[in-house]
Every structure is written in structure tokens, then in C-alpha cells.
Design an enzyme around this catalytic site. Structure first.
Site, PDB file in Angstrom:
ATOM      1  N   HIS A  81       0.814  -1.213   0.000  1.00 56.98           N
ATOM      2  CA  HIS A  81       0.000   0.000   0.000  1.00 56.98           C
ATOM      3  C   HIS A  81       0.856   1.274   0.000  1.00 56.98           C
ATOM      4  O   HIS A  81       0.347   2.377  -0.217  1.00 56.98           O
ATOM      5  CB  HIS A  81      -0.926   0.001   1.224  1.00 56.98           C
ATOM      6  CG  HIS A  81      -2.236   0.665   0.973  1.00 56.98           C
ATOM      7  ND1 HIS A  81      -2.455   1.523  -0.088  1.00 56.98           N
ATOM      8  CD2 HIS A  81      -3.421   0.614   1.643  1.00 56.98           C
ATOM      9  CE1 HIS A  81      -3.696   1.969  -0.049  1.00 56.98           C
ATOM     10  NE2 HIS A  81      -4.310   1.422   0.999  1.00 56.98           N
ATOM     11  N   ASP A 123      -2.153   2.204  -4.594  1.00 60.33           N
ATOM     12  CA  ASP A 123      -3.383   2.650  -3.941  1.00 60.33           C
ATOM     13  C   ASP A 123      -4.471   1.587  -4.086  1.00 60.33           C
ATOM     14  O   ASP A 123      -4.393   0.708  -4.959  1.00 60.33           O
ATOM     15  CB  ASP A 123      -3.874   3.958  -4.559  1.00 60.33           C
ATOM     16  CG  ASP A 123      -2.911   5.108  -4.293  1.00 60.33           C
ATOM     17  OD1 ASP A 123      -2.229   5.066  -3.250  1.00 60.33           O
ATOM     18  OD2 ASP A 123      -2.832   6.027  -5.126  1.00 60.33           O
TER      19      ASP A 123
END
Length: 433
Positions: free
Chosen positions: A404, A408
């Protein structure tokens, strides 16, 4: 003058290994290029050949010792005279001990005396040993066609397919080989330790972690500690791929000499999705993000030592046939311990198929420094709604674990949707859509 047997170059960034097994003992005759030992690295087993013919002299690195590239493992004395000189005292020692009391010590000495015998089963390569263990075969029942009657992997395969090989007499009740507790910390030995008695019917067995297993553990924990790992899920209707496979599999195999499987569809689908969502194909190096215009996809396969991930270079440019051939070859050579170090290095993305073991759903762990890994699972018929009607379709859950820090949520979901679309409509793979 003795010739040194040194640790060979092991590959880029690999500086040390662990002595796995000595196939020859001091006093044994060896031929040039004959395999005399095996080393375990972080990724694969490496065979050590004799640099010259002669007699194996002093062994400087014992099984389980960690050794660096270029270190001296043993020395080979010139000529065959040393073998006779060494074997004679051993035989005398065995004879004397046997006359004395017929104890286990005498048997051990006799075994040592027999060690100089240059028989076909005297030195088995790791690949041959794995095949023998896998099929529980007696090596003496198979005729070796190698140099000096040495047993080759092809001999074992031929014996298995022809039904000529005999089962090992040891069986499940065979006594375990004991490994000394004085081995250095971190030492690796693939042989099992003696079972420890812990009461009737309550046994324990200890095995040291192989270097490969240690590396797997280290890298998986590194991924958890470093990456901001998250997993997103989707499911895919396999009907279209299964229909295409059933329709063309015979023609495909006849033309290309390889079976058409599901992995080539998923590999091509991922390569297509990586172009659309480049962040999943990128990695973090320091304070920079490295984006790539190529897809080197790792295909996780099982080996006797654990999970390994050979890399399918330029997967986005390969045909279905080339993809299937490469994946099948990876699987075979992983089982036989024949993968090369360079084939396990690099990679920009990984595919792991837990479905072959029956997994329904899982959250795969990243393979650092990669930013994405796709988990495939078993195909299961489930009721789904199509055009307002409940129908039964072959469905598979897909899981994408991603870093992450660089990917995204929107990009991760988009990637997985692209894979789903390509699998449910394989025409997209041909038209690059």
C-alpha cells in the site's frame, strides 16, 4: 602435490553456502568432474565436482558447516595409491574389532572399510537421491549408465517408468540418522534427527531448517515488517477459459507438444493488467519508485526443500505455448532440484496457485521487493446470478496482496478487475484489450 576442492561461484549476491552432504569420504578414489559433495544455498542445491582425479584426502568442511565462496572444502591427493593404503588399515581395524567381540563398533569399522568400494551407488547426486526417496527405491536394483557405473537421474526415471526398480527395504520403520548436537549454530542438515522418546506413543522428531527454509522464513517476515501489505479479493467465472481449453487442448498439444493449462491464461492476463496498472509492477528503492515497461513474472512452484519462485522473463512477450512450456519445465526441474540460480533472481510480480493444493481462499505474502502477488485458488461450482437468473458456474476466488506504500486501493482493485475481465473474455488476451 594435493589439489584443493573449493566452493564454486554460487551466483550473483550469494557469498556463502552450507555443506549439505559428502558423497565421498577420505581414502575414496575419485575421477575428474565426479560429484563428491553438495552445497545448500539460499535458493538451490549446488553439486561440487572433483577438479582432478585422485584420492580424496582431508575434508576441511564438515556437513552442516557454513562456507564462503572460494573456501577450501577438501584436498585431493594425486594417484590411486592412497586409496589402497587407506583402505587396508580400515579393513584390518574392522577385522580386529569383529574378532574381539562382534560389537556395533566392528560393524561401523567394516562399513568404513567398504567405503572405498567404487560401486554404482557410491556417489549419488542430490537430484538422484531425491528421486530415489520420492519413489522409495533401492538404488542397487537400478543399473547405472554414468561414468564408472554411476547412477544417473535418467536411469532412475527409466526404471520407474519400466517398473524395473525395487522398493527400499528400509521402509517407514527405518532407523533415523543421528546428527550431532555439537553442530555450529545455524548449521543446515537435511537429514532428520533421531526421534526423541517422550513416552509411549508420544514421539518427537527434530529437523534443522534447511538454508532454503531459513531464507523463506526471513524474506516472508521481512515482507511483513517492511511493506504496508493489504489484500483485495474478487471472483472470476472460469467458464470461458474452460470452454476454450476443452475446445483447443488437443490441437494445441499436437502442434506445440505441451498441454494447454490455466496458468498460461492467468500469466497473460496479469501481464496485460501490469501494463494498465504499472504501479503493481513497480518497486521502492530508497526514496525512489522504479517503474518497469517489462513483466518478469515469478511462478511459485513446490520443491522438496520448500516453495521456490523461478522467473518467467518477458512474460508479456511470450506466446501461450512458450509460457506453458516454461512453467512445466520450472515445475519438473524444481522437483528434481535442477533450477539454476539465475532463474530465481529478479522478478517484478508473482503468481501463486494454491488451488492445486485445494485452497479456497488465502492472502498471499509479497515477495520483496515486489509490490504485488496474485493468489489463485481452486475452481468450485457455485450458484451465481447472470442476467437475473441463478445459474451454476465454475468460480474461482482471486486475491491480490499489494504494498500500500506504492499501490493505492483503486489501482489494486483495477488490476484485479482487469485480470477478471481477461479470464472471463479470453479474446481480450489475443486482441491486447
Amino acid at each position: 602435490m594435493p589439489t584443493d576442492v573449493v566452493v564454486p561461484t554460487l551466483g550473483e549476491s550469494i557469498t556463502e553456502a552450507t555443506v549439505g552432504e559428502w558423497l565421498k569420504q577420505p581414502g575414496d578414489s575419485v575421477e575428474a568432474d565426479e560429484i563428491i559433495a553438495s552445497l545448500e544455498t539460499d535458493k538451490v542445491a549446488v553439486e561440487v565436482p572433483a577438479p582432478t582425479a585422485g584420492v580424496l584426502g582431508e575434508i576441511l568442511a564438515q556437513e552442516g558447516d557454513d562456507v564462503e565462496v572460494g573456501a577450501v572444502l577438501a584436498r585431493i591427493e594425486a594417484g590411486g595409491e592412497g586409496a589402497a593404503k587407506t583402505a587396508a588399515p580400515k579393513a584390518d581395524k574392522a577385522e580386529a574389532a569383529e574378532d574381539e567381540d562382534g560389537s556395533a563398533e566392528a560393524e561401523d569399522s567394516a562399513d568404513e572399510a567398504a567405503g572405498g568400494d567404487d560401486s554404482a551407488s557410491d556417489a549419488l547426486s542430490p537430484a538422484v537421491k531425491k528421486l530415489l526417496a520420492e519413489h522409495d527405491l533401492d538404488p542397487s536394483s537400478i543399473k547405472g549408465t554414468g561414468k564408472g557405473g554411476r547412477l544417473l537421474k535418467e536411469d532412475v526415471k527409466r526404471a520407474v517408468s519400466g517398473g524395473a526398480a525395487k522398493k527400499s527395504a528400509g521402509g517407514a520403520g527405518e532407523t533415523k540418522t543421528k546428527i550431532e548436537d555439537t553442530a555450529p549454530a545455524g548449521a543446515v542438515d537435511s537429514r532428520p534427527l533421531t526421534k526423541a522418546a517422550a513416552g509411549a506413543g508420544r514421539n518427537e522428531e527434530r529437523k534443522r531448517m534447511t538454508r532454503l527454509r531459513q531464507t523463506i522464513a526471513k524474506r516472508l517476515k521481512e515482507a511483513q515488517n517492511t511493506a504496508a501489505m493489504l489484500t483485495t479479493f474478487n471472483d472470476v467465472d472460469m467458464s470461458a477459459v474452460m470452454k476454450a481449453r476443452d475446445q483447443y487442448k488437443d490441437m494445441f498439444e499436437k502442434k506445440h507438444g505441451v498441454r494447454l493449462g490455466f496458468m498460461s491464461f492467468f500469466t497473460k492476463a496479469c501481464a496485460l493488467a501490469l501494463k494498465d496498472v504499472p504501479a503493481v509492477n513497480a518497486s521502492i528503492e530508497g526514496d525512489e519508485i522504479v517503474y518497469r515497461d517489462y513483466a518478469d513474472i515469478g511462478i511459485a512452484v513446490s520443491s522438496p526443500g520448500g516453495l521456490v519462485v523461478p522467473i518467467l522473463k518477458d512474460a508479456d512477450k511470450l506466446s501461450f505455448a512458450d509460457t506453458e512450456k516454461a512453467i512445466g519445465d520450472f515445475g519438473r526441474r524444481a522437483r528434481d532440484g535442477e533450477l539454476k540460480l539465475e532463474e530465481l533472481q529478479g522478478g517484478t510480480f508473482t503468481i501463486s496457485n494454491g488451488g492445486v493444493f485445494g485452497s479456497l481462499l488465502s492472502t498471499p505474502i509479497l515477495n520483496p521487493p515486489q509490490s504485488g502477488v496474485l493468489g489463485m485458488h481452486r475452481i468450485e461450482e457455485r450458484p451465481v446470478v447472470v442476467d437475473g437468473e441463478i445459474v451454476i458456474r465454475p468460480m474461482m476466488y482471486l486475491a491480490l496482496s499489494y504494498d500500500h506504500r506504492i499501490v493505492d486501493g483503486r489501482e489494486a482493485v483495477t488490476f484485479l478487475v482487469r485480470v477478471k475481465e481477461a479470464i472471463e473474455d479470453p479474446t481480450r488476451l489475443v486482441l491486447d484489450l
